[in-house]
Structure formats: structure tokens, C-alpha cells
Design a protein around this motif. Structure first.
Motif, PDB file in Angstrom:
ATOM      1  N   ASP A 165       0.854  -1.191   0.000  1.00  0.00           N
ATOM      2  CA  ASP A 165       0.000   0.000   0.000  1.00  0.00           C
ATOM      3  C   ASP A 165       0.894   1.246   0.000  1.00  0.00           C
ATOM      4  O   ASP A 165       1.739   1.416   0.878  1.00  0.00           O
ATOM      5  CB  ASP A 165      -0.881  -0.049   1.262  1.00  0.00           C
ATOM      6  CG  ASP A 165      -1.773   1.163   1.402  1.00  0.00           C
ATOM      7  OD1 ASP A 165      -1.460   2.223   0.817  1.00  0.00           O
ATOM      8  OD2 ASP A 165      -2.787   1.059   2.126  1.00  0.00           O
ATOM      9  N   HIS A 166       0.689   2.108  -0.982  1.00  0.00           N
ATOM     10  CA  HIS A 166       1.591   3.270  -1.124  1.00  0.00           C
ATOM     11  C   HIS A 166       1.617   4.146   0.117  1.00  0.00           C
ATOM     12  O   HIS A 166       2.626   4.768   0.427  1.00  0.00           O
ATOM     13  CB  HIS A 166       1.172   4.097  -2.347  1.00  0.00           C
ATOM     14  CG  HIS A 166      -0.136   4.815  -2.164  1.00  0.00           C
ATOM     15  ND1 HIS A 166      -0.213   6.108  -1.757  1.00  0.00           N
ATOM     16  CD2 HIS A 166      -1.411   4.389  -2.294  1.00  0.00           C
ATOM     17  CE1 HIS A 166      -1.494   6.467  -1.665  1.00  0.00           C
ATOM     18  NE2 HIS A 166      -2.234   5.429  -1.985  1.00  0.00           N
ATOM     19  N   ASP A 211      -3.636   3.435  -6.185  1.00  0.00           N
ATOM     20  CA  ASP A 211      -2.268   3.124  -5.731  1.00  0.00           C
ATOM     21  C   ASP A 211      -1.326   3.560  -6.839  1.00  0.00           C
ATOM     22  O   ASP A 211      -1.761   4.172  -7.809  1.00  0.00           O
ATOM     23  CB  ASP A 211      -2.103   1.622  -5.414  1.00  0.00           C
ATOM     24  CG  ASP A 211      -0.992   1.391  -4.375  1.00  0.00           C
ATOM     25  OD1 ASP A 211       0.086   1.999  -4.514  1.00  0.00           O
ATOM     26  OD2 ASP A 211      -1.204   0.624  -3.425  1.00  0.00           O
ATOM     27  N   PRO A 238       2.662  -1.617  -7.408  1.00  0.00           N
ATOM     28  CA  PRO A 238       2.751  -1.572  -5.936  1.00  0.00           C
ATOM     29  C   PRO A 238       3.881  -2.432  -5.373  1.00  0.00           C
ATOM     30  O   PRO A 238       4.544  -2.017  -4.425  1.00  0.00           O
ATOM     31  CB  PRO A 238       1.387  -2.100  -5.490  1.00  0.00           C
ATOM     32  CG  PRO A 238       0.481  -1.868  -6.648  1.00  0.00           C
ATOM     33  CD  PRO A 238       1.329  -2.009  -7.872  1.00  0.00           C
ATOM     34  N   ASN A 281      -8.275   4.295  -0.904  1.00  0.00           N
ATOM     35  CA  ASN A 281      -8.260   5.744  -1.159  1.00  0.00           C
ATOM     36  C   ASN A 281      -9.630   6.314  -1.486  1.00  0.00           C
ATOM     37  O   ASN A 281     -10.240   6.989  -0.663  1.00  0.00           O
ATOM     38  CB  ASN A 281      -7.297   6.127  -2.285  1.00  0.00           C
ATOM     39  CG  ASN A 281      -5.861   5.813  -1.947  1.00  0.00           C
ATOM     40  OD1 ASN A 281      -5.570   5.438  -0.818  1.00  0.00           O
ATOM     41  ND2 ASN A 281      -4.976   5.955  -2.908  1.00  0.00           N
ATOM     42  N   MET A 331      -8.133  -4.338  -3.899  1.00  0.00           N
ATOM     43  CA  MET A 331      -6.756  -3.851  -3.898  1.00  0.00           C
ATOM     44  C   MET A 331      -5.833  -5.063  -3.926  1.00  0.00           C
ATOM     45  O   MET A 331      -6.195  -6.125  -3.445  1.00  0.00           O
ATOM     46  CB  MET A 331      -6.485  -3.015  -2.645  1.00  0.00           C
ATOM     47  CG  MET A 331      -7.349  -1.769  -2.542  1.00  0.00           C
ATOM     48  SD  MET A 331      -7.187  -0.688  -3.962  1.00  0.00           S
ATOM     49  CE  MET A 331      -5.496  -0.156  -3.794  1.00  0.00           C
TER      50      MET A 331
END
Ligand code: HEM
Ligand SMILES: [Cu+2]
Length: 620
Positions: free
Chosen positions: A31-32, A110, A114, A525, A559
Motif C-alpha cells: 500500500d503506497h 495506488d 505496488p 483511497n 486492492m
């Protein structure tokens, strides 16, 4: 076919992890936002380490004929302080902001890759740890942060110090290059509908430009380090100027073709941060958005044509000197343009003196002073006098500390609420600002005078009859004020993270997309990817309030699952470097270690490539 292979990979071996909780959640995260926070925390810890190294040097220099440390120790301290601050503090602190913010700012879920993103972080951390590990085997690098030939060849290095430096930098460089590619693809391809390039926040623009700088500037460094590695491990003679008659300027050219763009890699994040903070706290749009963006691009482009201003005194010839001097003066123009734009943004605004703005103002004023002394060095006769004196040390601390660190700190205060959901204390923030601002100037302003008085940089002591001791004592006193300000910051961070006032989505009435979602954001997000119609989407909305849109009917967006492979690959790459270090003294053990980690690297790459997009256990 691919699915079958993927199953094969997963049988009985490591499965793709599912949980995003706890310590393993952090270690396997892709996860950024988490990666951004990891970068930030690591950079902060290295900042403290580099700061301690600086304080030790300042204790030594606070009086004439000091015997607090010997010359060798001092050499190691300035080398590791410089290397740490550049590669382990300011660059990763910039990366912390790219990672946390870019997908939020451009309306994406993202970054484009990733797992590659996690890989970049682990390479940075392991490379930095490898280099610092040299301390424990008594081989702390000691030939200066730009590693000039022939100091770096085996004959002039008593221990493996330079080996650690070369390999540590090489590992970190791979991670940085991967991150550069990742962010170019992310910014060019993942923007929300309607977000044209000229509707991106300035910080996103600066990130795009820096990513290109990284992609073009790191290869020369990689080449230089590879040649040096060959010299040190396999007895080639690229940089042996004394024994083999190599050209002493080869290293300098390769290093500074990287090194000058590098200084823009260090300063552009701060310029982007400040360009996004000023409009919020003067409650009006940025003055000359397009000009600021183009000025950034021009700075980056010209930045590749000025490297030899680090080599004016090496005898490169009158024409070369004239050309590089002119190019260097030219680069001051777009920089000056930006400063005027920032001032014009403040002009006539409804200014709110909150902590992020204070640090932004500190950035503008201190960076301007550093820029001015920079233009002074562009004048060759002046530079010939100033080269290798404390005037230079003053100059680059004004741009790196007064510029980068002040700008990054502004960003920390500004986006801390988004990262944690809590506000930082304004009172303590102001105290932090004033201590740091005063301490900074007490430390670095007198260095200009010391330089003009002739005090050379990188000396570990001086005699009393040179009359440099009063100013040096004053400088060292300033360094401890800075240290105090950092303690205040740490206190503020801890107290605010625990019990700061809840921030809500948009505490500063910011205008860009990251303020339209909860703080801290959901792992995906945006429930619904927004459509963007202007440069300041949230200022278009009535009354400045935005509700996060409801989740669509099919529930939370999917995700990618966490992954072990980025960590495994980065660890294997670092292990190979460690094998090379062992190889120097214990041939076969070194070979064995390299082969072992080589197998792990291969296994990691294989696992990575065939890993399914989401773990089996996660619901579809
Ligand atoms: C805590 C505040 C700081 C203090 C007191 C400090 C002090 C010093 C000192 C005493 C030197 C050695 C000068 C010499 O002997 O030539 C030095 C070098 C250096 N510093 Fe700092 N510094 C600080 C922060 C920073 C920051 C934030 C950066 C970069 C972001 C930085 C980058 C460098 C670099 C690149 C060198 C040159 C190393 C070399 O000559 O190889 N410093 N600093
Ligand atoms: Cu330069």
C-alpha cells in the motif's frame, strides 16, 4: 496456464499473505500510504543519526587545537554525515511524500506497480543499513561524500570502508531508479478522469520531473560505481591515477553528471510542497501555475548541463569554464522566477500564519540566500577563491537544510493530519519553527565569514593563531539549538499522534483531491474515482465542504494483496553485496555466500512473477 503455474508456485511454499494488520502487515505491505510512512520514519531515524555525526564534528571544531577526536574519525564523520543526509535522509523523505501523496493527489488507488514500490523501499533500507554496518567492523567510509579518485582505490584505503560505500550506494541506487520508473508511469497513466497534466497539483508535477531526473541521472553514477567496484575487487585501473596513469577527471565527470541533477532531486520536492501550501494559507490560487511548472522543467533540463561548475579549478580549459559558468548563471533565472511567483502568491492574500506556512516562509527566505551564494560561485574567479572553504559548506547547507529540510518539514506539518487523522500542536510547532530558524542561522551564517577568512572545509582542527575559534564556538552553539529544535519536533510528533485534536477530512480548507477523503484514508483511497474539472477541485464546491461519496453497490474496491517477494528480492540483492565484501578476504566463503543469495534472488524473482494478483483466501 498462468493460473496453473501460479498454483505450482504456491503449493507448500510461501502463500501470498492476506493480513494487512500488525507488524507483518507493514513488512509485506504494498500500500503506497504505508510505504510512504515507512520511508518517512526511516528517513527521520537516519536524520537523527546524521545529526549526531554533525554534532560530534561541531564539538571537535568548537575550539582551536581540540583533541576530542583524531583526524581519521573526523574524516569518517563528514563522509558519513554527507552521504547519510543526501541519500538516506533528504531523498527518502522526498520519497515518503511522493508515496503517500501522489495517488491521493491524482485520484488513483495506488501507484502503477505496488510491489515494485515496496521493493524500492526495502532496497533503500538494506543499502543504508549495509553501509552503516561498516561502523561495527571498524571500516566507516572516510573519503568524502563524492568519493574522489584516487582516494577510493585500494592502495589509499586502509580497510573495506570504500567497499561498503560503493555497494551500499549501488543497492540504494537500484531502488531509486525503480521508484523513478514507477512514478513516471503512475503519473502519466493513473490520473483521474478530467485531470489533465495542467490540472495536476504542483507537487505531482515536481514528482514527475524528479522521476525523469532520477532515470537519467542515476545511470552515470551506476557506471562510475561499477567501474570503481571493478577497480577494488578485480584489480582494474579505471581510477588509479598514480600507479596506472588513469585520468583523475574521469570520476569527477561521471560523479557530477549525476551529482548536479541530484541537487535538484533534493530540492524540487520542497519546491512542490511549498507551491501547494502557499495557496492554502493565503487563500488564493498560486500565482503563475504554468510558469512554476515550466520553470521546474527548465531547471531540470539545464541541470544536466552545469556539472563542471564543480570542477572549475581542475584545469578543464577556458572555453569549458566559460560555457559552464554561463549555463550555471542561466539556471538561476527559472529559480528566481519561482521565488517571484511564490511572493506574488502571498501578495494581497488573507494570510494565516499556521506552522506549515511558517516553514514555507523559512524555506523561501533561506533557500534564496543559498541560491544567491550559489550564483556567486558561478563567477569563476570568485569560485577559485571560495572552493573548498567554509563558504561552500555555508552555501550547501542553506540550500539543503534551509531549502530541502525546511520545505519537507512544512510538508510534514501540512499532511500529518491526513496521515494520522490528528492535528499537530500549533504552539509547539511555532516553538519548533523559531528554534530551528534561529539555530540554523546561528550555525550556518557565520560559516560564510569563516570561509572568507580562509578556513578550509574538511579540516579536523586549526591552531589558535588563526583566530577562527570565536566564530567556531558560536557555530557549534547554534548546532545544539538545532538539536534542541529536533527534540521539540519529536515531542510534538509523539504527543500529536497520541492525542492531537481530530482533524476531519480537510482541516486547512485545502483545494486538492487528497483533502476530499477521510483522514487517514481508506486503504483503497477513493470509494469512487473522482472526476476533476479544475486545478483546485475542492474550491469549486459550494461552501468548501465535501462528503466522501458512498461506496458503490459491489462494495469495497479490490486492492492487490500484500506480498513477501519485494522484501525477499531486496534482501537477496543485499546478501550478494555482502558476499562480495566477504570475497575480498575469504575467497571461497564469499563465493558461497554470493551463490546462495543468488539462488534466493532467482527464487524471489520467480515467486514474484508468478504470484497471483490477490491471495486465494481474500473474497472476490
Ligand atoms: C544538524 C544540522 C547540521 C550540522 C550542524 C551540519 C554540520 C556539518 C559539518 C560540520 C560538516 C563538515 C564540514 C567539513 O569539515 O568540511 C558538514 C558537511 C556536510 N553536510 Fe552537514 N550539517 C547539518 C545538516 C545537514 C543537512 C540537513 C544536510 C543535507 C541535507 C547536510 C549535508 C552535508 C554535506 C553534503 C556535507 C559535505 C560532506 C563532505 O564534505 O563530504 N548537512 N555538515
Ligand atoms: Cu552543481
Amino acid at each position: 496456464m498462468a493460473a496453473n503455474l501460479a498454483n505450482l508456485v504456491n503449493i507448500g511454499v510461501i502463500k501470498r499473505p492476506v493480513s494487512t494488520e500488525g507488524i507483518w502487515g507493514w513488512i509485506t505491505t504494498v500500500d503506497h500510504k504505508k510505504i510512504g510512512i515507512l520511508y518517512g520514519i526511516s528517513a527521520f531515524i537516519f536524520f537523527i543519526l546524521g545529526g549526531i555525526e554533525a554534532l560530534l564534528m561541531r564539538v571537535q571544531l568548537s575550539s582551536a587545537d581540540s583533541t576530542f577526536m583524531d583526524a581519521g574519525t573526523y574524516n569518517s564523520l563528514f563522509t558519513m554525515h554527507g552521504t547519510t543526509m543526501v541519500f538516506m535522509v533528504v531523498m527518502p523523505a522526498g520519497a515518503a511524500f511522493f508515496n503517500f501523496l501522489i495517488p491521493l493527489m491524482i485520484g488513483a488507488r495506488d501507484v502503477a506497480f505496488p510491489r515494485l514500490n515496496a521493493f524500492s523501499y526495502w532496497l533503500y533500507l538494506f543499502g543504508a543499513l549495509l553501509m552503516n554496518f561498516s561502523f561495527f567492523v571498524g571500516a566507516f567510509p572516510d573519503m568524502g561524500w563524492f568519493g574522489y579518485a584516487p582516494l577510493t582505490i585500494s592502495e589509499y584505503t586502509l580497510s573495506a570502508s570504500t567497499d561498503y560505500w560503493v555497494l551500499g550506494l549501488q543497492i540504494m541506487g537500484i531502488g531509486t531508479t525503480a521508484a523513478g520508473l514507477n512514478f513516471v508511469v503512475t503519473i502519466l497513466n493513473l490520473r483521474a478522469p478530467g485531470m489533465t497534466l495542467m490540472r495536476m497539483p504542483v507537487f505531482a508535477w515536481m514528482t514527475l520531473i524528479i522521476s525523469f531526473l532520477v532515470i537519467f541521472a542515476f545511470p552515470p553514477l551506476t557506471i562510475a560505481l561499477t567501474l570503481l567496484m571493478f577497480d577494488r575487487f578485480f584489480d582494474t585501473n579505471f581510477f588509479d591515477t598514480v600507479g596506472a596513469g588513469a585520468d583523475p577527471l574521469l570520476w569527477q565527470h561521471l560523479f557530477w553528471v549525476f551529482g548536479h541533477p541530484e541537487v535538484y532531486i533534493l530540492i524540487l520536492p520542497a519546491m512542490g510542497i511549498v507551491s501547494d501550501i502557499l495557496p492554502t494559507f493565503s487563500r488564493k490560487p498560486l500565482f503563475g501555475y504554468a510558469t512554476i511548472v515550466f520553470a521546474g522543467a527548465v531547471i531540470a533540463f539545464l541541470g544536466f548541463g552545469v556539472w563542471a561548475h564543480h570542477m572549475f579549478t581542475t584545469g578543464i580549459g577556458a572555453w569549458a569554464v566559460a560555457a559552464f559558468a554561463s549555463a550555471t548563471m542561466a539556471i538561476g533565472v527559472p529559480t528566481g522566477v519561482k521565488i517571484f511567483n511564490w511572493l506574488a502568491t502571498l501578495w494581497g492574500g488573507t494570510i494565516q500564519y499556521r506552522t506549515p506556512l511558517m516553514f514555507s516562509l523559512g524555506f523561501i527566505s533561506m533557500f534564496m540566500l543559498g541560491g544567491l551564494s550559489g550564483v556567486m560561485h558561478a563567477a569563476v574567479p570568485v569560485d577559485t577563491q571560495q572552493q573548498d572553504t567554509y563558504f561552500i559548506v555555508a552555501h550547501f547547507h542553506y540550500v539543503l537544510f534551509g531549502g530541502s529540510i525546511f520545505g519537507l518539514t512544512a510538508g510534514l506539518y501540512y499532511w500529518f493530519p491526513k496521515m494520522t487523522g490528528r492535528m499537530m500542536s500549533e504552539k509547539i510547532g511555532h516553538l519548533h519553527f523559531w528554534l530551528m530558524f534561529i539555530g540554523f542561522n546561528v550555525t550556518f551564517m557565520p560559516m560564510h565569514i569563516l570561509g572568507v577568512l580562509g578556513m578550509p572545509r574538511r579540516i579536523y582542527t586549526y591552531t589558535a593563531d588563526q583566530n577562527w575559534d570565536d566564530l567556531n564556538l558560536f557555530v557549534s552553539f547554534g548546532a545544539f539549538i538545532i538539536a534542541l529544535s529536533i527534540l521539540v519536533l519529536i515531542y510534538n510528533l509523539i504527543v500529536s499522534a497520541r492525542s492531537g485534536a481530530p482533524s476531519g477530512m480537510n482541516p486547512w480548507q485545502g483545494a486538492t483531491l487528497e483533502w476530499s477523503i477521510p483522514s487517514p484514508p481508506h486503504h483503497y483511497n477513493f470509494a469512487v474515482v473522482p472526476t476533476v474539472e479544475s486545478l483546485y477541485p475542492l474550491w469549486d464546491e459550494e461552501a468548501n465542504v465535501v462528503e466522501p461519496p458512498e461506496l458503490p453497490e459491489h462494495g469495497e474496491p479490490h486492492m492487490p494483496s500484500p506480498s513477501y517477494w519485494p522484501l525477499v528480492l531486496a534482501f537477496a540483492a543485499t546478501g550478494i553485496a555482502a558476499g562480495l565484501l566477504i570475497y575480498d578476504n575469504y575467497f571461497w566463503s564469499g563465493i558461497a555466500v554470493m551463490v546462495g543469495f543468488g539462488c534466493l534472488l532467482f527464487r524471489g524473482a520467480y515467486g514474484w512473477v508468478f504470484e497471483p494478483l490477490t491471495a486465494e483466501e481474500s473474497e472476490h
